[in-house]
Design a protein around this motif. Sequence first.
Motif: not given
Length: 302
Positions: A138-146, A205-220
């Motif tokens: 259900g995720g996007a595999g290598a497109e994002y890292r936590l 915990v944040a999801a970081v886009s591997t394309a540009d290294g920017a935070v795409a989402g977060f949970t606190e």
Amino acid sequence: MSIRVTPLTDPARNAYSRRLVWLAQDEEGNPVGTASLRLSTDPGQAHLADLAVRVHPAERRRGVGSRLVEAALATARAEGRRAVVAPAGDGTAGEAFLTARGFRRALTLRHTRLDLTAAGADAAGGERALAKGAGAEGGAGAEYRLVAWDGTVPDDLAASYAASRRAMDDMPMGEVDYGRMTWDVERLRAAARAVAERGEHLHTVAAVSTADGAVAGFTELVVPADGLGDGLHYGTAVLPAHRGHGLARRMKAEAIRRARGRHPLLAGLVTDTAEDNSPMRRVNESLGYRPTHETYRYQREL
């Protein structure tokens, strides 16, 4: 009963809001109730005020609450606010009190809890849900890292994390005139300091886009100082351009996994979600969160 309402000075003023406080006393000078009105100084929420009224049970139905509300509403008008919001629990005296004074129910919050005890996890199938949520399904595999951190956001992610907070702008909030909260790096650091000063633990915990290294989402997640009792989810959001990849579920599952490892005596995790926020409610349910109760936000337009 003769009531005297006195404005007080609140020492807890901060850079993003200020709070006005009133004390109600009877004819003998005994405290019988209080009211507070929090006024945001954020330009995106300069129209809004948050009201809290407390009256001793023995002093209710004597006009104490009404006098306090009158003082608060008069000040809100003088401050140029167009809406005042106040909380109430399901079936409480506060509901009838607010309705009688021109407030209407504008938001329903559904509270849920994840039981972290072994028995609770087994009963809810929590371990299976957690394993599935933390994986690539259900995720996007290598497109994002936590990425995870404790307390203040690392410097290299600070700017994009602040920018990612706009993911909360379109969060369903019923009919509450909530506006938009403005975030920058200093505000993020101030929020982390506030949690630390209370002695609590802030885990992100944040999801970081591997394309540009920017935070795409977060949970606190905020955990009590002693690691006991229940932790509280503060917010989970994904920027619009990154939705549809299962990131909210992946981030929250990772936050749960880390909380179990870091705080083995934690009994549970609790969260509240707007009734009309169906996507997040589905995420919580899939991870084993179960309903506990509802609360409401009442709003009065000025």
